[in-house]
Design an enzyme around this catalytic site. Structure first.
Site, PDB file in Angstrom:
ATOM      1  N   LYS A  51      -2.076  -4.501  86.005  1.00 41.77           N
ATOM      2  CA  LYS A  51      -2.692  -3.335  86.854  1.00 41.77           C
ATOM      3  C   LYS A  51      -1.770  -1.610  86.214  1.00 41.77           C
ATOM      4  CE  LYS A  51      -3.637  -4.033  90.592  1.00 41.77           C
ATOM      5  NZ  LYS A  51      -3.637  -4.838  92.266  1.00 41.77           N
ATOM      6  N   GLN A  95       0.937  -3.759  97.292  1.00 46.01           N
ATOM      7  CA  GLN A  95       0.008  -5.024  96.834  1.00 46.01           C
ATOM      8  C   GLN A  95       0.224  -5.540  98.111  1.00 46.01           C
ATOM      9  OE1 GLN A  95      -1.184  -5.811  93.508  1.00 46.01           O
ATOM     10  NE2 GLN A  95      -1.825  -7.589  94.553  1.00 46.01           N
ATOM     11  N   ASP A 118      -6.423   1.819  96.593  1.00 48.18           N
ATOM     12  CA  ASP A 118      -7.718   0.617  97.219  1.00 48.18           C
ATOM     13  C   ASP A 118      -8.833   1.593  98.021  1.00 48.18           C
ATOM     14  OD1 ASP A 118      -6.346  -1.860  95.614  1.00 48.18           O
ATOM     15  OD2 ASP A 118      -4.942  -2.087  97.916  1.00 48.18           O
TER      16      ASP A 118
END
Ligand code: NAP
Length: 286
Positions: A51, A95, A118
């Site tokens: 990412k 994460q 997200d």
């Protein structure tokens, strides 16, 4: 068999993202992403590195907050609260998986919905389920990646029967609503479903995401189906593979997304796409 390549789709989508980031930069806006990591797993560190690599490629700033596994839920929530208030941070995510001390649900819903790259916050999930048109909304990344992959390869979705073998919050449930947006007819299957094979065999599009190496053989598919393999597994030789037993697809004339090189390359892009959408909204929506 035709390949639903995520590599070509990624290159195409990347061009559009680059253009949008360049336009923001002309206005002195550099999208900035905060990443919170509190586990030591190798897989998580690879996902985070991917990412950050994409952020760098696009000229986006990323800030990694690496917390020890001993971090308490209270400490995690305090960091999120600080990042929510920080005007220089346009988007943030934690994460997953987190360490045992962390309540994932509380953490996900503590992130400000306007910075939730997200798209896991209850408010954002609710929005995509209730929107008559979700095209301008942020979307959960893996599900959005599947839809963009199909669109890039011009796979018709309207009126098609779609079997989704997964009911998780990150894959199956958001995919069902995104397929509804495309006027498809999604059916969600899971470990307690009956007649999974028969339903898959009738489907025009099958999404395999059970997380079991080479679980689906040819007997699950009609011969011209479109198969999107979301699974990421290791086979007996420790080689990366999907949920589909590719070797079994002898007379198959449909489409299949490879693993690696299918859905994976799209997922990370969708996270950055969400960041760009959110950054624009924070600066007046353009
Ligand atoms: P998960 O939460 O474990 O979900 C697996 C789903 O498969 C569950 O709904 C489960 O049913 C269902 N299932 C398991 N065995 C089954 C069977 N025999 N028949 C029918 N359904 C069955 O996993 P996840 O987080 O959604 O991830 C799924 C896979 O996708 C993993 O391999 C993961 O690595 C991969 N993934 C890939 C990407 C990407 O970017 N490519 C992103 C995310 C995830 P129950 O609900 O009844 O248990």
């Amino acid at each position: 068999m035709k390949l639903l390549s995520g590599i070509n789709a990624r290159a195409n989508f990347l061009k559009s993202l680059k253009r949008q980031v360049a336009n923001l930069k002309k206005r002195n806006i550099t999208p900035t992403l905060a990443i919170i990591l509190n586990n030591d797993s190798y897989a998580s560190s690879v996902y985070v590195a991917n990412k950050q690599k994409l952020c760098k490629e696009l000229g986006i700033k990323s800030k990694l907050f690496k917390l020890p596994a001993s971090t308490t839920n209270k400490q995690m929530l305090a960091l999120i609260s600080r990042l929510n208030k920080d005007k220089k941070i346009n988007g943030l995510f934690v994460q997953l998986p987190t360490s045992d001390k962390i309540d994932d649900d509380a953490v996900i819903n503590a992130i400000c919905p306007d910075k939730d790259v997200d798209c896991f916050h209850n408010q954002n999930v609710g929005k995509i389920w209730t929107a008559s048109d979700a095209s301008n909304l942020i979307k959960p990344c893996t599900a959005a990646g599947v839809i963009e992959l199909l669109k890039f390869h011009r796979i018709p979705m309207e009126g098609k029967l779609v079997a989704i073998v997964n009911r998780s919050n990150i894959v199956g449930k958001p995919l069902a609503t995104l397929f509804l947006q495309e006027n498809a007819t999604p059916v969600i299957l899971h470990s307690r479903s009956k007649n999974t094979k028969e339903i898959c065999k009738q489907a025009d599009i099958v999404i395999t995401a059970v997380g079991r190496a080479k679980f689906f053989d040819q007997s699950y598919f009609k011969k011209d189906a479109v198969i999107v393999d979301v699974g990421i597994n290791r086979d007996a030789n420790n080689k990366l593979c999907g949920d589909v037993n590719v070797e079994s697809l002898k007379n198959f004339i449909g489409w299949l997304s490879p693993v690696p090189g299918g859905v994976g390359p799209m997922t990370v892009l969708m996270l950055i796409n969400n960041l760009v959408i959110l950054t624009k909204k924070q600066h007046g929506g353009k």
